[in-house]
Design an enzyme around this catalytic site. Sequence first.
Site, PDB file in Angstrom:
ATOM      1  N   GLY A 137       0.823  -1.221   0.000  1.00  0.00           N
ATOM      2  CA  GLY A 137       0.000   0.000   0.000  1.00  0.00           C
ATOM      3  C   GLY A 137       0.846   1.256   0.000  1.00  0.00           C
ATOM      4  N   SER A 190       1.690   3.237  -2.368  1.00  0.00           N
ATOM      5  CA  SER A 190       1.427   4.297  -3.355  1.00  0.00           C
ATOM      6  C   SER A 190       0.629   5.444  -2.746  1.00  0.00           C
ATOM      7  CB  SER A 190       0.661   3.712  -4.551  1.00  0.00           C
ATOM      8  OG  SER A 190      -0.583   3.199  -4.134  1.00  0.00           O
ATOM      9  N   SER A 191       0.198   5.300  -1.502  1.00  0.00           N
ATOM     10  CA  SER A 191      -0.701   6.306  -0.939  1.00  0.00           C
ATOM     11  C   SER A 191      -0.763   6.221   0.598  1.00  0.00           C
ATOM     12  CB  SER A 191      -2.094   6.055  -1.535  1.00  0.00           C
ATOM     13  OG  SER A 191      -3.076   6.761  -0.845  1.00  0.00           O
ATOM     14  N   GLY A 192      -1.222   7.315   1.204  1.00  0.00           N
ATOM     15  CA  GLY A 192      -1.598   7.325   2.617  1.00  0.00           C
ATOM     16  C   GLY A 192      -0.560   6.802   3.598  1.00  0.00           C
ATOM     17  N   ASP A 204      -0.166  -6.806  -6.648  1.00  0.00           N
ATOM     18  CA  ASP A 204      -1.614  -6.867  -6.460  1.00  0.00           C
ATOM     19  C   ASP A 204      -1.858  -7.974  -5.437  1.00  0.00           C
ATOM     20  OD1 ASP A 204      -4.337  -7.312  -6.499  1.00  0.00           O
ATOM     21  OD2 ASP A 204      -4.524  -6.944  -8.643  1.00  0.00           O
ATOM     22  N   SER A 250      -4.480  -2.656  11.157  1.00  0.00           N
ATOM     23  CA  SER A 250      -5.904  -2.898  11.364  1.00  0.00           C
ATOM     24  C   SER A 250      -6.584  -1.535  11.353  1.00  0.00           C
ATOM     25  CB  SER A 250      -6.104  -3.645  12.687  1.00  0.00           C
ATOM     26  OG  SER A 250      -7.457  -3.726  13.018  1.00  0.00           O
ATOM     27  N   TYR A 254     -16.000  -3.909   5.689  1.00  0.00           N
ATOM     28  CA  TYR A 254     -14.728  -3.308   6.128  1.00  0.00           C
ATOM     29  C   TYR A 254     -14.437  -3.747   7.559  1.00  0.00           C
ATOM     30  CZ  TYR A 254     -11.089   0.033   7.317  1.00  0.00           C
ATOM     31  OH  TYR A 254      -9.902   0.592   7.733  1.00  0.00           O
ATOM     32  N   ALA A 261     -15.756  -6.253   9.238  1.00  0.00           N
ATOM     33  CA  ALA A 261     -15.539  -7.710   9.317  1.00  0.00           C
ATOM     34  C   ALA A 261     -14.087  -8.026   8.965  1.00  0.00           C
ATOM     35  CB  ALA A 261     -16.490  -8.428   8.364  1.00  0.00           C
ATOM     36  N   SER A 262     -13.557  -7.348   7.948  1.00  0.00           N
ATOM     37  CA  SER A 262     -12.169  -7.634   7.536  1.00  0.00           C
ATOM     38  C   SER A 262     -11.181  -7.215   8.619  1.00  0.00           C
ATOM     39  CB  SER A 262     -11.845  -6.938   6.206  1.00  0.00           C
ATOM     40  OG  SER A 262     -11.648  -5.546   6.373  1.00  0.00           O
ATOM     41  N   LYS A 263     -11.455  -6.082   9.255  1.00  0.00           N
ATOM     42  CA  LYS A 263     -10.505  -5.591  10.270  1.00  0.00           C
ATOM     43  C   LYS A 263     -10.628  -6.381  11.587  1.00  0.00           C
ATOM     44  CE  LYS A 263      -8.414  -2.560   7.750  1.00  0.00           C
ATOM     45  NZ  LYS A 263      -7.002  -2.743   7.367  1.00  0.00           N
TER      46      LYS A 263
HETATM   47  P1  NDP Z   1      -5.219   4.616   0.926  1.00  0.00           P
HETATM   48  O1  NDP Z   1      -6.485   4.385   0.164  1.00  0.00           O
HETATM   49  O2  NDP Z   1      -4.602   5.960   0.845  1.00  0.00           O
HETATM   50  O3  NDP Z   1      -4.149   3.513   0.537  1.00  0.00           O
HETATM   51  C1  NDP Z   1      -4.496   2.189   0.275  1.00  0.00           C
HETATM   52  C2  NDP Z   1      -3.310   1.493  -0.342  1.00  0.00           C
HETATM   53  O4  NDP Z   1      -3.648   0.127  -0.575  1.00  0.00           O
HETATM   54  C3  NDP Z   1      -2.912   2.102  -1.683  1.00  0.00           C
HETATM   55  O5  NDP Z   1      -1.518   2.237  -1.732  1.00  0.00           O
HETATM   56  C4  NDP Z   1      -3.376   1.059  -2.703  1.00  0.00           C
HETATM   57  O6  NDP Z   1      -2.481   1.021  -3.802  1.00  0.00           O
HETATM   58  C5  NDP Z   1      -3.245  -0.227  -1.876  1.00  0.00           C
HETATM   59  N1  NDP Z   1      -4.063  -1.294  -2.441  1.00  0.00           N
HETATM   60  C6  NDP Z   1      -5.414  -1.323  -2.597  1.00  0.00           C
HETATM   61  N2  NDP Z   1      -5.777  -2.458  -3.221  1.00  0.00           N
HETATM   62  C7  NDP Z   1      -4.642  -3.160  -3.465  1.00  0.00           C
HETATM   63  C8  NDP Z   1      -4.360  -4.403  -4.085  1.00  0.00           C
HETATM   64  N3  NDP Z   1      -5.324  -5.171  -4.625  1.00  0.00           N
HETATM   65  N4  NDP Z   1      -3.070  -4.812  -4.170  1.00  0.00           N
HETATM   66  C9  NDP Z   1      -2.081  -4.054  -3.653  1.00  0.00           C
HETATM   67  N5  NDP Z   1      -2.277  -2.864  -3.051  1.00  0.00           N
HETATM   68  C10 NDP Z   1      -3.551  -2.426  -2.965  1.00  0.00           C
HETATM   69  O7  NDP Z   1      -5.592   4.250   2.421  1.00  0.00           O
HETATM   70  P2  NDP Z   1      -4.781   4.309   3.817  1.00  0.00           P
HETATM   71  O8  NDP Z   1      -3.378   4.649   3.613  1.00  0.00           O
HETATM   72  O9  NDP Z   1      -5.608   5.109   4.727  1.00  0.00           O
HETATM   73  O10 NDP Z   1      -4.927   2.794   4.231  1.00  0.00           O
HETATM   74  C11 NDP Z   1      -3.843   2.012   4.692  1.00  0.00           C
HETATM   75  C12 NDP Z   1      -4.342   1.032   5.735  1.00  0.00           C
HETATM   76  O11 NDP Z   1      -4.718   1.761   6.890  1.00  0.00           O
HETATM   77  C13 NDP Z   1      -5.571   0.247   5.293  1.00  0.00           C
HETATM   78  O12 NDP Z   1      -5.432  -1.097   5.709  1.00  0.00           O
HETATM   79  C14 NDP Z   1      -6.705   0.920   6.040  1.00  0.00           C
HETATM   80  O13 NDP Z   1      -7.772   0.044   6.284  1.00  0.00           O
HETATM   81  C15 NDP Z   1      -5.994   1.342   7.310  1.00  0.00           C
HETATM   82  N6  NDP Z   1      -6.651   2.413   8.057  1.00  0.00           N
HETATM   83  C16 NDP Z   1      -6.772   3.673   7.526  1.00  0.00           C
HETATM   84  C17 NDP Z   1      -7.401   4.672   8.242  1.00  0.00           C
HETATM   85  C18 NDP Z   1      -7.583   6.047   7.706  1.00  0.00           C
HETATM   86  O14 NDP Z   1      -8.299   6.866   8.333  1.00  0.00           O
HETATM   87  N7  NDP Z   1      -6.978   6.417   6.598  1.00  0.00           N
HETATM   88  C19 NDP Z   1      -7.957   4.411   9.579  1.00  0.00           C
HETATM   89  C20 NDP Z   1      -7.773   3.069  10.031  1.00  0.00           C
HETATM   90  C21 NDP Z   1      -7.138   2.126   9.301  1.00  0.00           C
HETATM   91  P3  NDP Z   1      -2.876   0.767  -5.330  1.00  0.00           P
HETATM   92  O15 NDP Z   1      -4.266   1.249  -5.530  1.00  0.00           O
HETATM   93  O16 NDP Z   1      -1.851   1.566  -6.078  1.00  0.00           O
HETATM   94  O17 NDP Z   1      -2.699  -0.700  -5.497  1.00  0.00           O
END
Ligand code: NDP
Length: 270
Positions: A9, A11-13, A53, A131, A145, A147-149
Site C-alpha cells: 500500500g 502508493s498512498s496514505g 496486487d 488494522s 470493512y 468484518a475484515s478488520k
Molecule cells: P489509501 O487508500 O490511501 O491507501 C491504500 C493502499 O492500498 C494504496 O496504496 C493502494 O495502492 C493499496 N491497495 C489497494 N488495493 C490493493 C491491491 N489489490 N493490491 C495491492 N495494493 C492495494 O488508504 P490508507 O493509507 O488510509 O490505508 C492504509 C491502511 O490503513 C488500510 O489497511 C486501512 O484500512 C488502514 N486504516 C486507515 C485509516 C484512515 O483513516 N486512513 C484508519 C484506520 C485504518 P494501489 O491502488 O496503487 O494498489
Amino acid sequence: MAKTVLVTGASSGIGKATAIYLAQNGYTVYGAARRTEKLKVLKDYHIHPIELDVTKEESIAACVAKIMSETGSLDILINSAGLGSYGALEDVPLTEAKNLMEINLFGAARLIQLVLPEMRKRKYGKIVNISSVGGKIGLPMGCWYHASKFAVEGLSDSLRNEVRQFGIDVIVIEPGGTRSEMTAIGSEDLMRVSGHTVYEKLAKAMTKMYATMEKDAADPLVIAKLIRKSVEAKRPATRYVGGAMAKPMLFLRKVLSDNIFDKMLMSQMK
Ligand code: NDP
C-alpha cells in the site's frame, strides 16, 4: 546491517508515509502497490518500488521472490494495503465483499505465509498488520470493512502466539482517522451502493460524518512514527493506537455497554 522492509500500500496514505519515513531512518525499503506510476516518486527516497496486487497469487509470490533474491532477507513486513469500501450489507454484492476480504485479509495472510519460512530460519522478524479502530468498533454501512478488520485482529492474536517461539513479533496498528485516499474512495462507494436504496438516509448521514472526520484526520506520518516505534521496541506491545479520535473511541468502546455505545454512536448520525 540495514533491516529490509516490505511496505504494501506504498502508493498512498499510511503505506507511503511509512515507506518514506523508514527509508529516511536507515531501513532498506521496498514499497509495493498496483499503481506503479504512483510509486515512482519513492525512488527519490531510495525506496525500491515493486508492483504488487495482493489479490493475485502470482503477483504476491513474485514480489517476495524479488526481494529475497535482491537482499537475501526480509526482516519486516508491513501490511498496509487496504480497501475501505462501504454500503449496507443488504446492498453490497458478495463479489465486492469478497474482493474487499481478498485485499484486507487474505492478501495480508498470503504475504505472511511467504515471509515466515525465512524469518523462522533467521529467528528474526516483525509482522505489522495495519488494522483500524474499526477492528474493534463496527460502524453502520461498513459491515465488510469492519468484518475484515475484526478478522485481522483475530488472525494477529492467533498468529502472535504461533510464531513468538521463532523470534517473530506480530504487531497490530490501530489507526483512527488519518489523511489518505481511503475516506474519499469509501464515501463515493457508499453513495454508489446505498445512496439510492432504503438505506439512503443512513448512507447520507455516514457520508456527512466521514467528511467531518476527514477535517480532523491525522497526518499519516503520525502512524508511520508509531510503526517505527513498534518495530524498534525490544519487547513490542501487541497493539499501537494513534490518529484522530482513536484513543477516546477505543476507551469508550471498552467501558460502555453495547447498547449505550450504540446510542452514543447513532446520536452522531442525524
Ligand atoms: P489509501 O487508500 O490511501 O491507501 C491504500 C493502499 O492500498 C494504496 O496504496 C493502494 O495502492 C493499496 N491497495 C489497494 N488495493 C490493493 C491491491 N489489490 N493490491 C495491492 N495494493 C492495494 O488508504 P490508507 O493509507 O488510509 O490505508 C492504509 C491502511 O490503513 C488500510 O489497511 C486501512 O484500512 C488502514 N486504516 C486507515 C485509516 C484512515 O483513516 N486512513 C484508519 C484506520 C485504518 P494501489 O491502488 O496503487 O494498489
